[in-house]
Design an enzyme around this catalytic site. Structure first.
Site, PDB file in Angstrom:
ATOM      1  N   ASP A   1       0.863  -1.187   0.000  1.00  0.00           N
ATOM      2  CA  ASP A   1       0.000   0.000   0.000  1.00  0.00           C
ATOM      3  C   ASP A   1       0.896   1.232   0.000  1.00  0.00           C
ATOM      4  OD1 ASP A   1      -1.772  -2.056   0.486  1.00  0.00           O
ATOM      5  OD2 ASP A   1      -3.009  -0.892   1.869  1.00  0.00           O
TER       6      ASP A   1
ATOM      7  N   LYS B   1      -6.892   3.097  -3.382  1.00  0.00           N
ATOM      8  CA  LYS B   1      -7.336   3.087  -1.995  1.00  0.00           C
ATOM      9  C   LYS B   1      -7.594   4.516  -1.557  1.00  0.00           C
ATOM     10  CE  LYS B   1      -5.319   1.838   2.535  1.00  0.00           C
ATOM     11  NZ  LYS B   1      -4.243   1.094   3.218  1.00  0.00           N
TER      12      LYS B   1
ATOM     13  N   LYS C   1     -10.314   0.114  -2.607  1.00  0.00           N
ATOM     14  CA  LYS C   1     -10.265  -0.152  -1.173  1.00  0.00           C
ATOM     15  C   LYS C   1     -10.550   1.112  -0.387  1.00  0.00           C
ATOM     16  CE  LYS C   1      -7.019  -1.471   2.508  1.00  0.00           C
ATOM     17  NZ  LYS C   1      -5.678  -1.992   2.850  1.00  0.00           N
TER      18      LYS C   1
END
Lengths: 315, 300
Positions: free
Chosen positions: A152, A215, A251
């Site tokens: 991430d 995300k 996400k």
């Protein structure tokens, strides 16, 4: 728009001016419309068997996260055990999708998960990302070497907001390369992007640069994930697949604490991107306390009585 | 559930439109309507329509338990002295609204003569329980003699979240007599008001909301006992159950069985014939307290 995008996509990153022209050429987001549509989809009533199905799916989509300065290998091991067996009293309860930790905690988690759940690591000097690129890449490489199969990363918001899109693009490119086989999730930190137009641009920028997932947030900045922001990102992945054939996941992370909220997001996914995204490979929740509420709701469905926080673990 | 209109205005009041009160629930310090949107007509003892009260659902009960649980740490962590001061304050606020309570109690019971004495007794009862706040632990705690070099101290501590079905007949005094002893030691409560006579209970919550009582310590639901109580009895986050106002023996048994799942403390129904005006004792407080005994080495 679709046809233009498809023909130009390989070309748009040839220069800063071309990239800017492309991103600013994306249609603007109707802010009031996005807010209203997200709110309207949040009113859907999901009950009984549909609710039970949605709860299990939401559990399977959780990236069980601990990103605290006080994290220890012991805490991470406990979290891994919970990720694999969220409800020790009920073997029919599915495992979560992944455990998400800081790079220093990856060695503690990797042997416990051993492929039974994904191991995500935040990297690139999460959450601010304010270090030189070489440090970011070293961060990513060490996490991957230690066993993380999902990375991430945070985008360079300073560069993005001042319009240096190519710099952001090339940074994502470089990180993607450093990831190797690991999946790359690109954190847009929508709480700092100010407008939905920027969210749409950042989504496209990340996808063109090679993101496997986009995300919303680090969870360290308020506001974190909100339904309208997620709606804009879901529209972006839908349009991106239509233009290029490549599917990218979404996400939302931060601020999703109740099962009710999670189910609202699932409705949003189904109605915006489509049922193809209703799978842990394509939609995740970055959360920690959400899992406990999902488990309590699950217990409520199976026993017929309300459960309480005494019956789930303290993380 | 069709809302009823109140009777037409009488001639002397016709000059001004009536400002009628909306009787709502009391959850977490706020006054929401039922999430179900339902209400039911409340009638006076003589059968006249008085108001529409909220008809609480299981989800209101769930929300109330959540509010009570989140208020528990602060309320039980407050000093006994501080809790006592707040309970005195409640009595003071009640005194200021004495006339209103007498009217509402009289309308509910149909007995205008005894209403005043019931309200006075209810106010005095708050004061009586307020006084116990910083005394219950010293009177009922103990320094136990043990055969060894240890201090051995027993202190009563609050049980947790208490669900209460308030007495059906005594709309104010009965309610105060079950709520006050539960909150004095630091418990937080979810109370289901008298089904037929809920209005004084709703007015009492307006007093609680302006008496420095933290939101969520007392949560009031109005509606059908048979609909709400089973969800409270089976709720795993409720620690004790007071069935004072349950009239149906079969329902009381079912509730007690449901309560056994997580070993709730249970107080059985109080017979309808019992007199709430009689002097209380400390038993109701002690039922909702757990004795904690600590050993500590002595000397050296």
């Amino acid at each position: 728009m679709t046809a233009t995008v498809a023909s130009n996509l390989s070309e748009v990153a040839r220069s800063d001016a071309a990239l800017r022209a492309f991103l600013h050429g994306l249609p603007g987001v109707d802010q009031v419309g996005a807010d209203q549509r997200a709110a309207m989809l949040g009113t859907r009533s999901i009950k009984t068997t549909a609710k039970a199905w949605a709860l299990d799916l939401a559990i399977r989509m959780v990236d069980l996260t601990t990103l605290e300065g006080a994290d220890t290998p012991g805490k991470v091991r406990a979290l891994c055990a919970k990720a694999l067996r969220p409800d020790p009293a009920d073997p029919s309860c599915p495992s979560v999708a992944a455990v998400c930790v800081y790079p220093a905690m990856v060695p503690a988690a990797a042997p416990l998960l051993a492929g039974r759940a994904h191991l995500a690591s935040v990297a690139t000097a999460f959450p601010a990302g304010q270090v030189p690129l070489s440090v970011k890449l070293a961060d990513v490489e060490s996490a991957v070497r230690d066993g993380a199969d999902e990375i991430d990363m945070v985008i360079n918001r300073g560069a993005f907001l001042s319009g240096r899109y190519l710099e952001v693009f090339e940074e994502i490119r470089a990180v993607k390369q450093a990831c190797g086989d690991a999946h790359l999730k690109v954190i847009l930190e929508t709480g700092e992007l100010a407008t939905y137009d920027n969210v749409r641009r950042a989504s496209w920028l990340a996808m063109i640069a090679g993101a496997d997932f986009i995300k919303t947030s680090t969870g360290k900045v308020a506001p974190a994930a909100t339904p309208p922001v997620t709606l804009v990102m879901l529209e972006a992945v839908r349009d991106f697949r239509a233009a290029t054939g490549r599917q990218v996941g979404v996400k939302p992370a931060g601020g999703i604490r109740t099962a009710k909220d999670a189910i609202k997001y699932l409705v949003l996914v189904n109605e915006t991107a489509g049922a193809d995204w209703l799978h842990p490979d394509w939609f995740r929740f970055g959360a920690s306390s959400l899992l406990n509420d999902l488990l309590m709701q699950r217990t409520r469905m199976s026993t017929g009585r309300y459960s309480g926080p005494n019956y789930v673990t303290l993380d | 559930m069709i809302a009823e209109e109140p009777p037409a205005e009488t001639a002397e009041h016709a000059a001004r439109l009536a400002i009628r009160k909306t009787y709502k629930l009391f959850i977490g310090g706020a006054f929401p309507r039922s999430e179900s949107g339902r209400s039911y007509p409340v009638r006076s003892a003589s059968g006249d329509f008085m108001a529409n009260a909220a008809l609480a659902s299981r989800k209101d009960a769930r929300d109330a338990v959540r509010a009570a649980r989140s208020a528990f740490a602060k309320w039980s962590g407050a000093t006994a002295y501080n809790r006592g001061q707040i309970l005195y304050r409640i009595a003071e606020m009640l005194e200021g609204r004495r006339a209103q309570f007498i009217d509402e109690v009289a309308a509910a019971s149909g007995d205008g003569v005894s209403a005043a004495s019931e309200v006075d007794a209810a106010i005095d009862r708050w004061v009586w329980y307020a006084g116990w706040s910083d005394k219950i632990a010293q009177v009922h705690g103990a320094a136990n003699p043990v055969a060894g070099p240890y201090f051995n101290l027993s202190t009563p501590e609050p049980t947790g979240v208490v669900a209460i079905v308030a007495p059906a007949e005594s709309s104010l005094l009965g309610l105060v007599s079950v709520v006050a002893p539960a909150i004095v030691p630091g418990n937080t409560v979810v109370v289901v008001a008298s089904e037929e006579r809920p209005l004084p209970a709703v007015t009492l919550t307006e007093v609680l909301a302006t008496s420095d009582l933290p939101g969520g310590v007392v949560n009031l639901l109005t509606g059908r006992v048979a609909e709400i109580a089973p969800w409270l009895a089976s709720h795993m986050d409720v620690d004790a159950l007071d069935l004072a106002g349950v009239r149906d023996a079969g329902l009381a048994t079912d509730l007690e069985i449901a309560a056994a799942e997580n070993l709730k403390r249970v107080l059985r129904p109080v017979p309808a014939s019992s007199d709430w005006a009689a002097d209380p004792d400390v038993q109701r407080m002690l039922t909702f307290m757990e004795m904690k005994t600590a050993w500590h080495p002595k000397g050296i």
